[in-house]
Write a protein that holds these residues in place. Structure first.
Motif, PDB file in Angstrom:
ATOM      1  N   GLN A 197      -0.634  -0.429  10.812  1.00 28.28           N
ATOM      2  CA  GLN A 197      -0.830   0.959  10.400  1.00 28.28           C
ATOM      3  C   GLN A 197      -0.613   1.839  11.622  1.00 28.28           C
ATOM      4  O   GLN A 197      -1.441   1.865  12.527  1.00 28.28           O
ATOM      5  CB  GLN A 197      -2.228   1.151   9.828  1.00 28.28           C
ATOM      6  CG  GLN A 197      -2.455   2.505   9.173  1.00 28.28           C
ATOM      7  CD  GLN A 197      -3.770   2.517   8.420  1.00 28.28           C
ATOM      8  OE1 GLN A 197      -4.754   1.905   8.828  1.00 28.28           O
ATOM      9  NE2 GLN A 197      -3.801   3.224   7.290  1.00 28.28           N
ATOM     10  N   LEU A 243      -3.720  -5.376  11.363  1.00 32.74           N
ATOM     11  CA  LEU A 243      -4.710  -5.997  10.482  1.00 32.74           C
ATOM     12  C   LEU A 243      -4.208  -7.335   9.971  1.00 32.74           C
ATOM     13  O   LEU A 243      -3.067  -7.455   9.529  1.00 32.74           O
ATOM     14  CB  LEU A 243      -5.005  -5.082   9.293  1.00 32.74           C
ATOM     15  CG  LEU A 243      -5.801  -3.825   9.627  1.00 32.74           C
ATOM     16  CD1 LEU A 243      -5.496  -2.724   8.635  1.00 32.74           C
ATOM     17  CD2 LEU A 243      -7.296  -4.131   9.622  1.00 32.74           C
ATOM     18  N   GLY A 260       0.826   4.883   6.577  1.00 32.00           N
ATOM     19  CA  GLY A 260       0.254   3.906   5.663  1.00 32.00           C
ATOM     20  C   GLY A 260       0.310   2.490   6.224  1.00 32.00           C
ATOM     21  O   GLY A 260       0.830   2.246   7.308  1.00 32.00           O
ATOM     22  N   LEU A 261      -0.231   1.570   5.472  1.00 30.51           N
ATOM     23  CA  LEU A 261      -0.246   0.160   5.857  1.00 30.51           C
ATOM     24  C   LEU A 261       1.084  -0.487   5.514  1.00 30.51           C
ATOM     25  O   LEU A 261       1.539  -0.417   4.372  1.00 30.51           O
ATOM     26  CB  LEU A 261      -1.363  -0.575   5.114  1.00 30.51           C
ATOM     27  CG  LEU A 261      -2.755  -0.302   5.625  1.00 30.51           C
ATOM     28  CD1 LEU A 261      -3.757  -0.325   4.503  1.00 30.51           C
ATOM     29  CD2 LEU A 261      -3.136  -1.333   6.666  1.00 30.51           C
ATOM     30  N   PHE A 283      -2.521   0.076  14.517  1.00 33.37           N
ATOM     31  CA  PHE A 283      -3.700  -0.677  14.109  1.00 33.37           C
ATOM     32  C   PHE A 283      -3.188  -1.904  13.363  1.00 33.37           C
ATOM     33  O   PHE A 283      -2.554  -1.789  12.315  1.00 33.37           O
ATOM     34  CB  PHE A 283      -4.553   0.227  13.215  1.00 33.37           C
ATOM     35  CG  PHE A 283      -5.910  -0.301  12.872  1.00 33.37           C
ATOM     36  CD1 PHE A 283      -6.432  -0.135  11.601  1.00 33.37           C
ATOM     37  CD2 PHE A 283      -6.693  -0.955  13.805  1.00 33.37           C
ATOM     38  CE1 PHE A 283      -7.696  -0.596  11.272  1.00 33.37           C
ATOM     39  CE2 PHE A 283      -7.962  -1.419  13.498  1.00 33.37           C
ATOM     40  CZ  PHE A 283      -8.462  -1.241  12.218  1.00 33.37           C
ATOM     41  N   PHE A 340       0.826  -1.200   0.000  1.00 34.52           N
ATOM     42  CA  PHE A 340       0.000   0.000   0.000  1.00 34.52           C
ATOM     43  C   PHE A 340       0.862   1.254   0.000  1.00 34.52           C
ATOM     44  O   PHE A 340       1.850   1.345   0.715  1.00 34.52           O
ATOM     45  CB  PHE A 340      -0.904   0.022   1.243  1.00 34.52           C
ATOM     46  CG  PHE A 340      -1.997  -1.001   1.217  1.00 34.52           C
ATOM     47  CD1 PHE A 340      -1.748  -2.318   1.592  1.00 34.52           C
ATOM     48  CD2 PHE A 340      -3.288  -0.661   0.833  1.00 34.52           C
ATOM     49  CE1 PHE A 340      -2.745  -3.263   1.574  1.00 34.52           C
ATOM     50  CE2 PHE A 340      -4.301  -1.599   0.807  1.00 34.52           C
ATOM     51  CZ  PHE A 340      -4.031  -2.905   1.178  1.00 34.52           C
ATOM     52  N   GLY A 341       0.443   2.229  -0.786  1.00 34.99           N
ATOM     53  CA  GLY A 341       1.044   3.560  -0.743  1.00 34.99           C
ATOM     54  C   GLY A 341       0.208   4.454   0.150  1.00 34.99           C
ATOM     55  O   GLY A 341      -0.454   3.981   1.080  1.00 34.99           O
ATOM     56  N   TYR A 371      -0.500  -6.903   8.805  1.00 33.04           N
ATOM     57  CA  TYR A 371      -0.140  -5.535   8.471  1.00 33.04           C
ATOM     58  C   TYR A 371      -0.238  -4.680   9.735  1.00 33.04           C
ATOM     59  O   TYR A 371      -1.004  -4.984  10.654  1.00 33.04           O
ATOM     60  CB  TYR A 371      -1.105  -4.939   7.436  1.00 33.04           C
ATOM     61  CG  TYR A 371      -0.901  -5.403   6.017  1.00 33.04           C
ATOM     62  CD1 TYR A 371      -1.419  -6.613   5.578  1.00 33.04           C
ATOM     63  CD2 TYR A 371      -0.219  -4.606   5.100  1.00 33.04           C
ATOM     64  CE1 TYR A 371      -1.252  -7.026   4.266  1.00 33.04           C
ATOM     65  CE2 TYR A 371      -0.055  -5.006   3.770  1.00 33.04           C
ATOM     66  CZ  TYR A 371      -0.572  -6.221   3.366  1.00 33.04           C
ATOM     67  OH  TYR A 371      -0.412  -6.610   2.069  1.00 33.04           O
ATOM     68  N   SER A 402     -11.143  -7.036  10.810  1.00 27.39           N
ATOM     69  CA  SER A 402     -11.584  -5.738  11.324  1.00 27.39           C
ATOM     70  C   SER A 402     -10.511  -5.025  12.133  1.00 27.39           C
ATOM     71  O   SER A 402     -10.675  -3.860  12.484  1.00 27.39           O
ATOM     72  CB  SER A 402     -12.847  -5.910  12.169  1.00 27.39           C
ATOM     73  OG  SER A 402     -12.606  -6.875  13.182  1.00 27.39           O
ATOM     74  N   ARG A 417      -6.721  -2.447  17.528  1.00 27.88           N
ATOM     75  CA  ARG A 417      -6.039  -1.185  17.817  1.00 27.88           C
ATOM     76  C   ARG A 417      -5.263  -1.355  19.111  1.00 27.88           C
ATOM     77  O   ARG A 417      -5.858  -1.506  20.179  1.00 27.88           O
ATOM     78  CB  ARG A 417      -7.036  -0.036  17.931  1.00 27.88           C
ATOM     79  CG  ARG A 417      -6.353   1.332  17.977  1.00 27.88           C
ATOM     80  CD  ARG A 417      -7.298   2.462  17.647  1.00 27.88           C
ATOM     81  NE  ARG A 417      -7.893   2.347  16.322  1.00 27.88           N
ATOM     82  CZ  ARG A 417      -7.286   2.666  15.188  1.00 27.88           C
ATOM     83  NH1 ARG A 417      -6.044   3.110  15.205  1.00 27.88           N
ATOM     84  NH2 ARG A 417      -7.913   2.552  14.028  1.00 27.88           N
TER      85      ARG A 417
END
Lengths: 112, 112
Positions: free
Chosen positions: B38, B90, B43-44, B88, A102-103, B36, B105, B108
């Motif tokens: 964030q 994921l 970004g992710l 966050f 992802f960007g 992932y 979902s 956090r």
């Protein structure tokens, strides 16, 4: 190295079409164009993907230029719930480089 | 149909405490699994991915580790959390190829 470039933000009026541009001038012949969106505090959601031809599903349309160096995601009738960060991603379908990267994406704000 | 579960939804942990986040997928076999992160305003970032039981690939050096003890279970761990681990988290799965990723979902995590 960023494979795609997107404007940082745009807005559109509710009920109008939202056209989100993406440049991917270094795309390889075996790379697909994917679009995801992330509504605040949620996980990204797949929207659509394509290789060469234009694609349409229940969420959006994807228009890829003939030279494949750019594309546009079209939300035909934007609603307030479409406010989100939209990510344009290019990736190969298989192999070590097929991971989704992802960007920064483009923040779409739909105004009433 | 396929579903992905992540828990907990939110977590507040002190610095130096251990971490275990779990992700499970239902309705599919031998999925590719991903973690992932964030960070706030960022970004992710792909942390880990797995193409099979016991097979873990790390994308970035960090204070975290991942394990896949069962086909549809992916665990993210840390022995001692740092403030910079806040974010966050994921989990996502895919069947590979041209198909997109489906994200959970998210959790956090706030390290205090």
């Amino acid at each position: 190295d960023a494979k795609t470039t997107q404007p940082p933000s745009m807005d559109c009026a509710e009920g109008r079409a939202a056209n989100l541009p993406c440049n991917h001038s270094t795309i390889s012949g075996n790379e697909y164009v994917y679009w995801y969106r992330q509504i605040h505090s949620q996980g990204p959601q797949y929207i659509i993907h394509g290789l060469k031809n234009n694609e349409t599903n229940e969420m959006a349309s994807l228009i890829i230029t003939e030279d494949r160096k750019s594309s546009t995601l079209i939300l035909p009738h934007a609603t307030l719930r479409d406010t989100a960060v939209y990510y344009c991603i290019v990736r190969v379908a298989s192999g070590a480089n097929s991971k989704l990267t992802f960007g920064k994406g483009i923040t779409l704000s739909v105004r009433p | 149909s396929q579903t992905i579960h992540q828990w907990p939804a939110t977590l507040v942990q002190p610095v130096g405490s251990p971490l275990s986040l779990e992700c499970t997928v239902e309705g599919t076999s031998n999925p590719n699994l991903y973690w992932y992160r964030q960070a706030a305003g960022r970004g992710l970032q792909l942390l880990f991915y797995s193409v099979g039981i016991g097979q873990i690939s790390s994308e970035v050096p960090q204070n975290l580790s991942a394990s896949r003890p069962q086909d549809r279970q992916f665990i993210l761990s840390s022995k001692k959390l740092l403030l910079s681990d806040s974010g966050f988290y994921l989990c996502a799965w895919s069947v590979g190829g041209i198909y997109g990723y489906t994200f959970g979902s998210g959790t956090r995590l706030t390290v205090v």
